[in-house]
Design a protein around this motif. Sequence first.
Motif, PDB file in Angstrom:
ATOM      1  N   ASP A  32     -10.553  25.213 -24.118  1.00  0.00           N
ATOM      2  CA  ASP A  32      -9.973  24.547 -22.944  1.00  0.00           C
ATOM      3  C   ASP A  32     -10.439  23.322 -22.617  1.00  0.00           C
ATOM      4  O   ASP A  32     -11.074  22.997 -21.494  1.00  0.00           O
ATOM      5  CB  ASP A  32      -9.958  25.611 -21.716  1.00  0.00           C
ATOM      6  CG  ASP A  32      -9.322  26.778 -22.270  1.00  0.00           C
ATOM      7  OD1 ASP A  32      -8.384  26.964 -22.811  1.00  0.00           O
ATOM      8  OD2 ASP A  32      -9.849  27.927 -21.783  1.00  0.00           O
ATOM      9  N   PRO A  33     -10.515  22.368 -23.511  1.00  0.00           N
ATOM     10  CA  PRO A  33     -10.782  21.021 -23.106  1.00  0.00           C
ATOM     11  C   PRO A  33     -10.329  20.316 -21.977  1.00  0.00           C
ATOM     12  O   PRO A  33      -9.015  20.661 -21.839  1.00  0.00           O
ATOM     13  CB  PRO A  33     -10.712  20.177 -24.363  1.00  0.00           C
ATOM     14  CG  PRO A  33      -9.568  20.714 -25.264  1.00  0.00           C
ATOM     15  CD  PRO A  33      -9.548  22.116 -24.810  1.00  0.00           C
ATOM     16  N   GLU A  34     -11.103  19.423 -21.243  1.00  0.00           N
ATOM     17  CA  GLU A  34     -10.291  18.683 -20.118  1.00  0.00           C
ATOM     18  C   GLU A  34      -9.205  17.787 -20.880  1.00  0.00           C
ATOM     19  O   GLU A  34      -9.401  17.328 -21.970  1.00  0.00           O
ATOM     20  CB  GLU A  34     -11.481  17.823 -19.646  1.00  0.00           C
ATOM     21  CG  GLU A  34     -12.311  18.397 -18.853  1.00  0.00           C
ATOM     22  CD  GLU A  34     -13.550  18.924 -19.938  1.00  0.00           C
ATOM     23  OE1 GLU A  34     -13.513  18.728 -20.908  1.00  0.00           O
ATOM     24  OE2 GLU A  34     -14.382  19.809 -19.378  1.00  0.00           O
ATOM     25  N   GLU A  35      -8.255  17.634 -20.214  1.00  0.00           N
ATOM     26  CA  GLU A  35      -7.098  16.739 -20.927  1.00  0.00           C
ATOM     27  C   GLU A  35      -7.495  15.417 -21.373  1.00  0.00           C
ATOM     28  O   GLU A  35      -7.200  14.990 -22.244  1.00  0.00           O
ATOM     29  CB  GLU A  35      -5.918  16.807 -19.632  1.00  0.00           C
ATOM     30  CG  GLU A  35      -4.521  16.185 -20.471  1.00  0.00           C
ATOM     31  CD  GLU A  35      -4.188  17.077 -21.643  1.00  0.00           C
ATOM     32  OE1 GLU A  35      -3.740  16.370 -22.410  1.00  0.00           O
ATOM     33  OE2 GLU A  35      -3.923  18.154 -21.349  1.00  0.00           O
ATOM     34  N   GLU A  36      -8.268  14.671 -20.560  1.00  0.00           N
ATOM     35  CA  GLU A  36      -8.659  13.249 -20.851  1.00  0.00           C
ATOM     36  C   GLU A  36      -9.749  13.355 -22.101  1.00  0.00           C
ATOM     37  O   GLU A  36      -9.884  12.034 -22.489  1.00  0.00           O
ATOM     38  CB  GLU A  36      -9.344  12.562 -19.688  1.00  0.00           C
ATOM     39  CG  GLU A  36     -10.439  13.427 -18.943  1.00  0.00           C
ATOM     40  CD  GLU A  36     -10.249  14.264 -17.968  1.00  0.00           C
ATOM     41  OE1 GLU A  36     -11.247  14.639 -17.195  1.00  0.00           O
ATOM     42  OE2 GLU A  36      -9.036  14.748 -17.779  1.00  0.00           O
ATOM     43  N   LEU A  37     -10.356  14.255 -22.329  1.00  0.00           N
ATOM     44  CA  LEU A  37     -11.110  14.345 -23.531  1.00  0.00           C
ATOM     45  C   LEU A  37     -10.779  15.203 -24.677  1.00  0.00           C
ATOM     46  O   LEU A  37     -11.381  15.413 -25.728  1.00  0.00           O
ATOM     47  CB  LEU A  37     -12.738  15.058 -23.215  1.00  0.00           C
ATOM     48  CG  LEU A  37     -13.488  14.162 -21.968  1.00  0.00           C
ATOM     49  CD1 LEU A  37     -14.630  15.051 -21.547  1.00  0.00           C
ATOM     50  CD2 LEU A  37     -13.840  12.772 -22.678  1.00  0.00           C
ATOM     51  N   LYS A  38      -9.556  15.772 -24.627  1.00  0.00           N
ATOM     52  CA  LYS A  38      -8.819  16.458 -25.703  1.00  0.00           C
ATOM     53  C   LYS A  38      -8.792  15.906 -27.090  1.00  0.00           C
ATOM     54  O   LYS A  38      -9.285  16.398 -27.993  1.00  0.00           O
ATOM     55  CB  LYS A  38      -7.551  16.877 -25.245  1.00  0.00           C
ATOM     56  CG  LYS A  38      -6.966  18.115 -25.849  1.00  0.00           C
ATOM     57  CD  LYS A  38      -5.634  18.485 -25.287  1.00  0.00           C
ATOM     58  CE  LYS A  38      -5.351  19.840 -25.803  1.00  0.00           C
ATOM     59  NZ  LYS A  38      -4.367  20.744 -25.231  1.00  0.00           N
ATOM     60  N   GLU A  39      -8.461  14.537 -26.909  1.00  0.00           N
ATOM     61  CA  GLU A  39      -8.480  13.794 -28.215  1.00  0.00           C
ATOM     62  C   GLU A  39      -9.715  13.638 -28.726  1.00  0.00           C
ATOM     63  O   GLU A  39      -9.904  13.922 -29.983  1.00  0.00           O
ATOM     64  CB  GLU A  39      -7.606  12.457 -27.922  1.00  0.00           C
ATOM     65  CG  GLU A  39      -7.276  11.641 -29.253  1.00  0.00           C
ATOM     66  CD  GLU A  39      -6.963  10.290 -28.875  1.00  0.00           C
ATOM     67  OE1 GLU A  39      -7.067   9.387 -29.850  1.00  0.00           O
ATOM     68  OE2 GLU A  39      -6.381   9.938 -28.056  1.00  0.00           O
ATOM     69  N   LEU A  40     -10.694  13.407 -28.082  1.00  0.00           N
ATOM     70  CA  LEU A  40     -11.981  13.122 -28.621  1.00  0.00           C
ATOM     71  C   LEU A  40     -12.409  14.648 -29.292  1.00  0.00           C
ATOM     72  O   LEU A  40     -13.077  14.573 -30.431  1.00  0.00           O
ATOM     73  CB  LEU A  40     -13.030  12.918 -27.473  1.00  0.00           C
ATOM     74  CG  LEU A  40     -14.498  12.954 -27.706  1.00  0.00           C
ATOM     75  CD1 LEU A  40     -14.830  11.837 -28.876  1.00  0.00           C
ATOM     76  CD2 LEU A  40     -15.301  12.765 -26.517  1.00  0.00           C
ATOM     77  N   TRP A  41     -12.441  15.575 -28.531  1.00  0.00           N
ATOM     78  CA  TRP A  41     -12.856  16.770 -29.292  1.00  0.00           C
ATOM     79  C   TRP A  41     -12.019  17.316 -30.429  1.00  0.00           C
ATOM     80  O   TRP A  41     -12.860  17.867 -31.414  1.00  0.00           O
ATOM     81  CB  TRP A  41     -12.742  18.112 -28.055  1.00  0.00           C
ATOM     82  CG  TRP A  41     -13.839  17.812 -26.954  1.00  0.00           C
ATOM     83  CD1 TRP A  41     -13.461  17.750 -25.773  1.00  0.00           C
ATOM     84  CD2 TRP A  41     -15.046  17.359 -27.045  1.00  0.00           C
ATOM     85  NE1 TRP A  41     -14.522  17.376 -24.982  1.00  0.00           N
ATOM     86  CE2 TRP A  41     -15.355  17.314 -25.482  1.00  0.00           C
ATOM     87  CE3 TRP A  41     -16.083  16.959 -27.881  1.00  0.00           C
ATOM     88  CZ2 TRP A  41     -16.709  16.863 -25.176  1.00  0.00           C
ATOM     89  CZ3 TRP A  41     -17.381  16.564 -27.595  1.00  0.00           C
ATOM     90  CH2 TRP A  41     -17.431  16.442 -25.991  1.00  0.00           C
TER      91      TRP A  41
END
Length: 135
Positions: free
Chosen positions: A92-101
């Motif tokens: 459940d990554p934070e939306e603003e870091l989803k692309e990074l992960w």
Amino acid sequence: MKLSTKGRYGVILMIDLGMFHGEGPVSLKSVAERQSLSEHYLEQLIAPLRNAGLVRSIRGAYGGYVLAKNPQEITVGDIIRVLEGPITIVDDPEEELKELWERVRKSINDVLDSVTLQDLVEKKKFGGENIMFYI
């Protein structure tokens, strides 16, 4: 991402089987002795590898296990995903870091899928070090 002993020892087991590819079945007892691992633990690892079609069992007095495919057709990623499940970085990554992960996860998969069992077998054969050095 942190690999458990299942993933690490599973790769060691597969390298050992790869060392004897084409020479007949290998017993888990002999792998355990060569690699200083628990035979009982290896028995737990071999079942999912067999179910995934990466190894075959040979019955009989001189039975054991063989690779079901050529070592160059099996990647470290194949082994890890069978034993560890899908590779994830963050639940459940934070939306603003989803692309990074997602990029990190993809990079890890790309590396694991770029290394074949044959690559590790050759390093072991020509490097001479204990297999544990590579894991």
